[in-house]
Write a protein that holds these residues in place. Sequence first.
Motif, PDB file in Angstrom:
ATOM      1  N   ASN A  58       0.862  -1.176   0.000  1.00 26.38           N
ATOM      2  CA  ASN A  58       0.000   0.000   0.000  1.00 26.38           C
ATOM      3  C   ASN A  58       0.904   1.233   0.000  1.00 26.38           C
ATOM      4  O   ASN A  58       1.554   1.544   1.001  1.00 26.38           O
ATOM      5  CB  ASN A  58      -0.906  -0.013   1.239  1.00 26.38           C
ATOM      6  CG  ASN A  58      -1.912   1.130   1.243  1.00 26.38           C
ATOM      7  OD1 ASN A  58      -1.730   2.140   0.575  1.00 26.38           O
ATOM      8  ND2 ASN A  58      -2.978   0.969   2.017  1.00 26.38           N
ATOM      9  N   SER A  66      -6.566   3.530  -2.036  1.00 22.20           N
ATOM     10  CA  SER A  66      -5.466   2.665  -1.595  1.00 22.20           C
ATOM     11  C   SER A  66      -5.922   1.704  -0.508  1.00 22.20           C
ATOM     12  O   SER A  66      -5.549   0.521  -0.501  1.00 22.20           O
ATOM     13  CB  SER A  66      -4.291   3.515  -1.089  1.00 22.20           C
ATOM     14  OG  SER A  66      -3.689   4.245  -2.136  1.00 22.20           O
ATOM     15  N   ASP A 188      -7.478   1.149 -11.000  1.00 24.53           N
ATOM     16  CA  ASP A 188      -6.602   2.234 -10.573  1.00 24.53           C
ATOM     17  C   ASP A 188      -6.849   3.428 -11.497  1.00 24.53           C
ATOM     18  O   ASP A 188      -6.479   3.405 -12.676  1.00 24.53           O
ATOM     19  CB  ASP A 188      -5.137   1.787 -10.652  1.00 24.53           C
ATOM     20  CG  ASP A 188      -4.170   2.841 -10.117  1.00 24.53           C
ATOM     21  OD1 ASP A 188      -4.598   4.001  -9.926  1.00 24.53           O
ATOM     22  OD2 ASP A 188      -2.996   2.507  -9.902  1.00 24.53           O
TER      23      ASP A 188
END
Length: 450
Positions: A58, A66, A188
Motif C-alpha cells: 500500500n 489505496s 486504478d
Amino acid sequence: MNANSTTLLKTFRTALLQIPSSSAEQRFLLAVSGGKDSTVLADLFFCAGYELGIAHGNFQLRGADSEGDEAFVRQLAARYEAPFFSTRFATQAFAEEKKISIQTAARWQRYEWLENLRTQEGYDWIVTAHHANDNVETILYNFTKGTGLLGLLGIPKVNGRVIRPLLGVTREELERYHAAEALEFREDRSNAESYYTRNRIRQQVTPLLKTINPNLEETVAKNLPFLQELADFFEQELARIRQAYWREEQGVIYFAVEALKSHPAAGNLLYRLLQPYGFTPDQVINLLTAIKNGQPGKFFYAPQYQLLLDRVTLVIEKKDETIASSILIPENSFEVPLPSGLFLLVRPQKPPISYSDDPNTAWVDAAQLQFPLVLRHWQAGDVFCPLGMGGRRRKMQNFLSDQKIDRISKKRLWILENGDGRIIWVVGLRMDERFRIIEKTEECLELRVN
C-alpha cells in the motif's frame, strides 16, 4: 473454464516451467495490486494448483482507494486460501528524500520489501504480472530516454528471484480470461491519467503503432531473442575490454582510452562502462569527441562522481570523498592510518644489504629526521631534490608532470615532510636525495605505505 481460458492456463504453465530452476513443487510469492493483470495472475496460479502467497504493498498515494485496494487483495487471498502479506510505504516522503520520481520510489520500496519477505517466509520466487504490452511500453519508454542496447531488451523474464511468466501474453488475452472467468478487480484511476509518461505511451503511442502493425506485441516478442544474442555478444566484448584496460586502486578507477580509439562500438562500450556511475549519453558523446580530438584535462561530472580525461587515461572517483589535509607523526609512531591504507614506520635498524624496488617502500637516514614528521598533500610551491639528480632542486609541479600524474591522483598524493620543512619522500614516487642512505649512516628508518 472455457476454451480460451484453458488455452491461456496451458500457455502460462508452459512459460512458468520453461524458466530455469523453476518447478511446480516450489513456492511462489505473488505481487498483487488488485488490478486486472494481477488478479488473473493469482487465478492462474490457483487453477494450476501451485503453492502461492499473496503480497500487497500500500503506497498510500490515493487515499481511500489505496485502502480499498488493500482490503480487496486481502479478500482475494482468503478466497484462494493463500497466505496474505501487506505493508504500507511512505512513498511520497521517500521520493522527496531520495529526490526521485514517485514511480521510481514505489518500485524501489516494493521490490526491496518483496525480496525481504520472500527470504523470511521461505518462498522460492517473487512473481509479477508484467505482460507483452508492458514489455512494448517499456521498450518504447527506454528508447525515448536513451538507455542504450540493454534498455531495448525490455523487461527480463528472470531478474534474480523475480520471474514474469506472463511476458508472452497480451493484455487482450488477459482481459478475455478476466471476462470469461468473471473475476472481480480494482480499477486504478491513475492509469487513465495522461500525466505519467508510460500512460501516454499506452494511450497514444502504442495505438498509433498498431495501426501500422496490428500484431505489434508479437513482432516485438519475435525480435527480442535476436537483440538478446547481440546483447550477449556485446557483454562478452565488454568483459574483455574491462579485463584488459580497466583497473581500480584505492577507490579510483583508471581506464586506458586506447581501448576506444579504433573500436567500432566505442560509444556503446564507453556508455555501458560509465552508466553505473551516473554519466549520461550526451556526456559520453562529448567525451569521445574530446578523446578523438586529443583534448586532455577536461572534467565531466555526474551526481556522485567526477571523470577526468587525462592524457591516455580516464580517471573516475567519487566527488564527495574527503581526504585529510595533513597528519602529524610523533617520534614514537609505528603505524599511521590513512583514508585508504596504512603508513608504516619500521625502526630503528641498520641499513639493509640490498634494497627492494617496491615504489611504496623507502629507506631514509634516521640521523636526518626531525620529529614530528608531517604527512600532507602536495602544495603549489613545493620544491625537493629528487633522488638520482645529484642534489639538484626540482619544483614538485614539474616533477609530477614529468611522472605523468593526473590531476585527481595529484590531489591524493602524499608528501612526507621533515620537522624542518624539507620534503623526505613523495610517497610511492621518489624520495629526497638529502635523506638517502650513505656510508656514514648508522641507523635508518624504513617507510612503507600499504
